[in-house]
Design an enzyme around this catalytic site. Sequence first.
Site, short mmCIF file in Angstrom:
data_model
loop_
_atom_site.label_atom_id
_atom_site.label_comp_id
_atom_site.label_asym_id
_atom_site.label_seq_id
_atom_site.Cartn_x
_atom_site.Cartn_y
_atom_site.Cartn_z
N CYS A 68 -5.61 4.73 -3.67
CA CYS A 68 -5.64 3.59 -3.15
C CYS A 68 -6.73 2.79 -3.84
O CYS A 68 -6.79 1.86 -4.60
CB CYS A 68 -5.77 3.31 -1.80
SG CYS A 68 -4.33 4.01 -0.71
N ASP A 84 -0.40 -0.08 -4.89
CA ASP A 84 -1.63 0.32 -5.55
C ASP A 84 -1.18 1.53 -6.07
O ASP A 84 -1.62 2.05 -7.34
CB ASP A 84 -2.71 0.42 -4.56
CG ASP A 84 -2.26 1.00 -3.17
OD1 ASP A 84 -1.23 1.28 -2.94
OD2 ASP A 84 -3.22 1.12 -2.31
N ASN A 85 -0.18 2.28 -5.67
CA ASN A 85 0.10 3.79 -6.41
C ASN A 85 1.69 4.13 -5.54
O ASN A 85 1.84 3.48 -4.58
CB ASN A 85 -0.83 4.83 -5.83
CG ASN A 85 -1.20 4.97 -4.34
OD1 ASN A 85 -2.39 4.40 -4.07
ND2 ASN A 85 -0.41 5.43 -3.56
N ASP A 88 0.72 -1.32 -0.01
CA ASP A 88 0.10 0.02 -0.10
C ASP A 88 0.86 1.25 -0.07
O ASP A 88 1.56 1.36 1.07
CB ASP A 88 -1.01 -0.05 1.37
CG ASP A 88 -2.14 1.01 1.27
OD1 ASP A 88 -1.75 1.68 0.57
OD2 ASP A 88 -3.16 0.62 1.71
N ASP A 89 0.82 1.97 -0.91
CA ASP A 89 1.57 3.40 -1.06
C ASP A 89 2.92 3.07 -1.39
O ASP A 89 3.85 4.05 -0.80
CB ASP A 89 0.99 4.07 0.14
CG ASP A 89 0.06 4.90 0.15
OD1 ASP A 89 -1.07 4.49 -0.80
OD2 ASP A 89 -0.31 5.32 1.10
#
Length: 593
Positions: free
Chosen positions: A83, A333-334, A47-48
């Site tokens: 996200c 996700d990003n 995540d991130d």
Amino acid sequence: MVRASLFWAIFGLALASQQRLPVPDPLSQLPLEGYSERPNIVFILTDDQDLHLNSLDYLPHVQKHLIAEGTSYKKHFCTIALCCPSRVSLWTGKAAHNTNVTDVNPPYGGYPKFVSQGLNDNFLPVWLQNAGYNTYYTGKLFNAHTVDNYHSPHVKGFTGSDFLLDPFTYQYLNSSYQRNKDPPVYYEGEHTLDVLAGKAYGFLDDAIKEEAPFFLAIAPVAPHSNVAIESLEGDVEDFVANFSPPIPQDRYKHLFKDVKVPRTENFNPEKPSGVNWVRSLQRQSQKNVDFNDHFYRNRLRALQGVDEIVDGIVSRLKKHELLDNTYIIYSTDNGYHIGQHRLEPGKECGFEEDINIPLIIRGPGVPKGLSTEIVTTHTDLAPTILKLAGAPLRADFDGDAIPVSESGIEEAKTVRHEHVNVEYWGFALGEGKEWNGQSMSRFHHNNTYKGLRILGDSYNFYYSVWCNNEHELYDLNNDPGQLVNLLDKRSKAVTLFGHSLTKVVARLDSLLFVLKSCKADSCIHPWRALHPLGNVHNLHDALSARFDEFYEVQQKRIEYTRCEAGYILDAEGPQFENDGLVYRYGSPWSEWV
Ligand SMILES: *[C@@H]1O[C@H](CO)[C@@H](O)[C@H](O)[C@H]1NC(C)=O
Ligand SMILES: *[C@@H]1O[C@H](CO)[C@@H](O)[C@H](O)[C@H]1NC(C)=O
Ligand SMILES: *[C@@H]1O[C@H](CO)[C@@H](O)[C@H](O)[C@H]1NC(C)=O
């Protein structure tokens, strides 16, 4: 009301074109020896996680088991740097403008929007089950997937699932997981990554016992910020104030004491950069920079628990002699920025740090230790996974399967698309301690823009149009930090890689015009939408002088009529129509000249 909606926003998180019948592409079928030969697929989704702040360098097991044993796709991009929308695009193979899940919270996004768009019946795990796979998921699926709505309805498509739920998703030491159809279980005082590891290994054991091949997704919350919320009541500003650096497991707290955010040219630069709210950021103080370095170290420490899971999964697969028949895909996700362009820790921008993200694949036939620069995006992953599984691809995918074999990667260097369609709606949020802005707020509204990343032999650009109609153009070959906006009033640039700037910009604008509302084939082959004769494959071809009139005079330009926080069509100016030549403003005949 506003509070409730902003609340979900913080937990960050139709064009009903879904075809009911999958359309098989005969070329997409892998030759299958027999049922048992079908590969297993493990997907690790952080995540991130950044690529550009070098987080992968600090993960020894990812290096050893994945990077050295697989292929790194160095030009892999998310198409929306947030996200929930990014995850929905990843698991559906569709651009955010085609899922219309564009935010982390209702009304524009979050789990409820995913459901109301019909996507719960129509996404990767459902298709994999239809193809005979057992499917498992543990960790964070989407935002606004909560302890209150997890059963209305339950997520479909999984043989086994154990989801992190809001508002506890980002509480490293007080998480809540929800297994299959059971009620949520709270893990107060346990570290979320230790909890997740147990669940991931448990599902792997379950999967191995079965005859069918399996797909297992493991989605740890690291290295996302910790967000400590105890109750849904209260003021939104209080929730926001509860963002803090991620919390590592105790055994990793001592690591990386001297590590700092890489001091690239665009790190807290002397001069402002970007447009809109980015341009008005003040330079960060030393105290602010010190805190952000601490924030960065805690991200690296928190990621150690993910690295451990990679090792745990690989050693279990090895023990069961399944490693050679299993693809392992590692991504996020990003991306994330800390300090670049004077930005506080966060994502949601179109800059390279936010969109160019890790993707590593290992598995049968995947070259070992290779690093490739073919252009790939998150919308390509659902088709890729179906193809690996030998399942039919779908005609409505906005992405194109990523080649994983040496010959496929080699061929892609010449024939694969060169563009990435980037989009964003809504606000950006600073997740650090300071907010470093004039408005004294962490929120930056009107962060709505369309972007085009294009990478060819001799060019490497990012072009974007914002909802206030400001434009950006960066030449990343000469300006990797994206500090010089060639379309700024103050810029004196008149030529770009041997062509006049206006000539290049006209092509980029038309390409983005197609992409911002593309569907399926026009997302994959946008030049074909502009040149149905098929004689233009890339920017280089489009720059031919015979198309000057077509691009510079006849085409409509991208233009917003106002800023909206979601995909509101009438705020987005003239539209490209997929099924005709309506986007052709004037005569199409210039094509034949
Ligand atoms: C996307 O969803 C929003 C919220 O439901 C809606 O207002 C908007 O019209 C939708 N956009 C399109 C293009 O369908
Ligand atoms: C964990 O969450 C519960 C439920 O909101 C709350 O009562 C408890 O105080 C929290 N514990 C910690 C350590 O934050
Ligand atoms: C956002 O843009 C709208 C115009 O579309 C403008 O009225 C509003 O003031 C802007 N808000 C901010 C916070 O800049």
